[in-house]
Scaffold this motif. Structure first.
Motif, PDB file in Angstrom:
ATOM      1  N   THR A 119     -21.614  -9.260 -32.472  1.00  0.00           N
ATOM      2  CA  THR A 119     -20.720 -10.518 -31.706  1.00  0.00           C
ATOM      3  C   THR A 119     -19.939 -11.274 -32.534  1.00  0.00           C
ATOM      4  OG1 THR A 119     -22.210 -10.277 -29.901  1.00  0.00           O
ATOM      5  CG2 THR A 119     -20.756 -12.193 -29.911  1.00  0.00           C
ATOM      6  N   GLN A 120     -20.751 -12.088 -33.677  1.00  0.00           N
ATOM      7  CA  GLN A 120     -19.973 -12.878 -34.561  1.00  0.00           C
ATOM      8  C   GLN A 120     -19.032 -12.460 -35.426  1.00  0.00           C
ATOM      9  OE1 GLN A 120     -23.310 -15.062 -36.302  1.00  0.00           O
ATOM     10  NE2 GLN A 120     -23.493 -16.471 -34.741  1.00  0.00           N
ATOM     11  N   PHE A 121     -19.391 -11.129 -35.919  1.00  0.00           N
ATOM     12  CA  PHE A 121     -18.398 -10.565 -36.830  1.00  0.00           C
ATOM     13  C   PHE A 121     -17.168 -10.159 -36.137  1.00  0.00           C
ATOM     14  CE2 PHE A 121     -16.339  -6.895 -38.786  1.00  0.00           C
ATOM     15  CZ  PHE A 121     -16.326  -7.296 -40.317  1.00  0.00           C
ATOM     16  N   LEU A 122     -17.176  -9.647 -34.659  1.00  0.00           N
ATOM     17  CA  LEU A 122     -15.805  -9.436 -33.884  1.00  0.00           C
ATOM     18  C   LEU A 122     -14.954 -10.624 -33.546  1.00  0.00           C
ATOM     19  CD1 LEU A 122     -17.289  -6.615 -31.578  1.00  0.00           C
ATOM     20  CD2 LEU A 122     -15.532  -6.513 -33.565  1.00  0.00           C
ATOM     21  N   ILE A 123     -15.777 -11.949 -33.609  1.00  0.00           N
ATOM     22  CA  ILE A 123     -15.330 -12.937 -33.063  1.00  0.00           C
ATOM     23  C   ILE A 123     -14.277 -13.425 -34.319  1.00  0.00           C
ATOM     24  CG2 ILE A 123     -15.538 -15.488 -32.614  1.00  0.00           C
ATOM     25  CD1 ILE A 123     -17.656 -14.730 -30.963  1.00  0.00           C
ATOM     26  N   GLY A 124     -15.067 -13.235 -35.567  1.00  0.00           N
ATOM     27  CA  GLY A 124     -14.261 -13.748 -36.956  1.00  0.00           C
ATOM     28  C   GLY A 124     -13.078 -12.897 -37.114  1.00  0.00           C
ATOM     29  N   SER A 132     -18.641 -19.566 -41.903  1.00  0.00           N
ATOM     30  CA  SER A 132     -19.112 -20.919 -41.385  1.00  0.00           C
ATOM     31  C   SER A 132     -18.606 -21.591 -40.024  1.00  0.00           C
ATOM     32  CB  SER A 132     -18.973 -21.850 -42.532  1.00  0.00           C
ATOM     33  OG  SER A 132     -17.728 -22.150 -42.839  1.00  0.00           O
ATOM     34  N   ASP A 133     -17.425 -20.926 -39.652  1.00  0.00           N
ATOM     35  CA  ASP A 133     -17.003 -21.293 -38.526  1.00  0.00           C
ATOM     36  C   ASP A 133     -16.942 -20.464 -37.175  1.00  0.00           C
ATOM     37  OD1 ASP A 133     -15.617 -23.815 -39.701  1.00  0.00           O
ATOM     38  OD2 ASP A 133     -13.917 -22.501 -40.393  1.00  0.00           O
ATOM     39  N   TYR A 134     -16.576 -19.084 -37.632  1.00  0.00           N
ATOM     40  CA  TYR A 134     -17.081 -18.260 -36.492  1.00  0.00           C
ATOM     41  C   TYR A 134     -18.512 -18.230 -35.820  1.00  0.00           C
ATOM     42  CZ  TYR A 134     -18.048 -14.220 -39.376  1.00  0.00           C
ATOM     43  OH  TYR A 134     -18.275 -13.137 -40.314  1.00  0.00           O
ATOM     44  N   THR A 135     -19.375 -18.756 -36.812  1.00  0.00           N
ATOM     45  CA  THR A 135     -20.873 -18.686 -36.026  1.00  0.00           C
ATOM     46  C   THR A 135     -20.983 -19.962 -35.474  1.00  0.00           C
ATOM     47  OG1 THR A 135     -21.381 -19.629 -38.221  1.00  0.00           O
ATOM     48  CG2 THR A 135     -21.510 -17.214 -38.005  1.00  0.00           C
ATOM     49  N   ARG A 136     -19.980 -20.731 -35.338  1.00  0.00           N
ATOM     50  CA  ARG A 136     -20.220 -22.134 -34.464  1.00  0.00           C
ATOM     51  C   ARG A 136     -19.219 -22.235 -33.347  1.00  0.00           C
ATOM     52  NH1 ARG A 136     -17.636 -25.531 -37.530  1.00  0.00           N
ATOM     53  NH2 ARG A 136     -18.376 -27.478 -36.601  1.00  0.00           N
TER      54      ARG A 136
END
Length: 272
Positions: A119-124, A132-136
């Motif tokens: 999920t986080q990788f795709l958001i990035g 450090s930003d897309y995990t927040r």
């Protein structure tokens, strides 16, 4: 004898971030006992994925200076000097195409860590944020059809058009957190399982390295993929730079992992 953290901070009291990056890169504290060739290389790789080349050289040199100071009192890894002597050479890195990102979208995670990392990788990959930003990011970053955030690293404000899948991913975002090494191990495994296995050759740390593509994927690949895919669609570098929160177009150029994009018929006519 002083422990490594104390010895380092006596010499460089304002650079605790270097020790913290070593710890994050290796999922263990920076101690004399935890120094090894593999971990030192992981530390350098970690910095290269997040910092400008000049910063990587300076930070590696500072750690090397401390190790040199204590090399007669502590048994240090062989070739530590070579690993921490980062040359001023531009690396080439991998990026994921639209089709490869689609494979990750359709991949069904096998556990909670895979679910979070996917999920986080795709958001990035669809926002261009730093790791450090897309995990927040969360739903509160959606403002007027845009993703709006202040970068944790640079304190600059950036806005990116909201892709529908990003809104969906943020709505179902897991609450867990994982360390950087765990994140990278999971995204590589996901890429391997989804067949992102083509043979590639990259240039890193002054030498060519060959392997399967999934082996070179990391959390920062998402940001490179964002820049490269937009560039190949014809987006101008200034627009990409603004969306990524870069201070200059020159910084953005370092994120383009492809060759020359397809040119217009008018441009190609010049070469006939």
């Amino acid at each position: 004898m002083k422990d490594l953290r104390t010895a380092f901070l006596v010499k460089y009291p304002k650079y605790e971030i270097i020790l913290n990056m070593y710890s994050k890169a290796n999922d263990c504290p920076a101690t004399w006992e935890n120094l090894s060739k593999v971990r030192l290389q992981a530390f350098v790789d970690y910095m290269e994925e997040r910092l400008a080349p000049n910063s990587v050289r300076q930070y590696a040199a500072k750690l090397k200076a401390v190790l040199n100071l204590y090399n007669e009192e502590v048994e240090l890894p062989k070739d530590y000097n070579k690993i921490l002597s980062v040359k001023n050479v531009r690396s080439t890195n991998v990026w994921l195409t639209d089709e490869e990102l689609e494979r990750i979208i359709t991949y069904v995670p096998k556990n909670a860590n895979e679910q979070l990392v996917r999920t986080q990788f795709l958001i990035g990959a669809f926002t261009g944020c730093r790791h450090s930003d897309y995990t927040r990011l969360n739903n509160r970053n959606i403002v007027g059809g845009m993703i709006s955030y202040v970068s944790l690293k640079t304190k600059t404000h950036a806005t990116v058009p909201l892709k529908p899948i990003v809104k969906e991913l943020l709505t179902n975002l897991p609450k867990e957190e994982v360390s950087d090494p765990t994140f990278n191990n999971n995204i590589r495994n996901i890429c391997r399982k989804t067949g992102i296995t083509e043979a590639v050759k990259i240039f890193k740390a002054g030498k060519e390295v060959e392997g399967e593509k999934w082996e070179f994927v990391s959390s920062h690949t998402a940001r490179r993929s964002f820049a490269t895919n937009l560039y190949l669609r014809g987006a101008d570098l200034y627009s990409i730079s603004q969306m990524m929160g870069h201070a200059s177009v020159e910084m953005t150029q370092n994120y383009l992992c492809c060759g020359l994009r397809e040119q217009s018929a008018q441009v190609m006519e010049y070469f006939k």
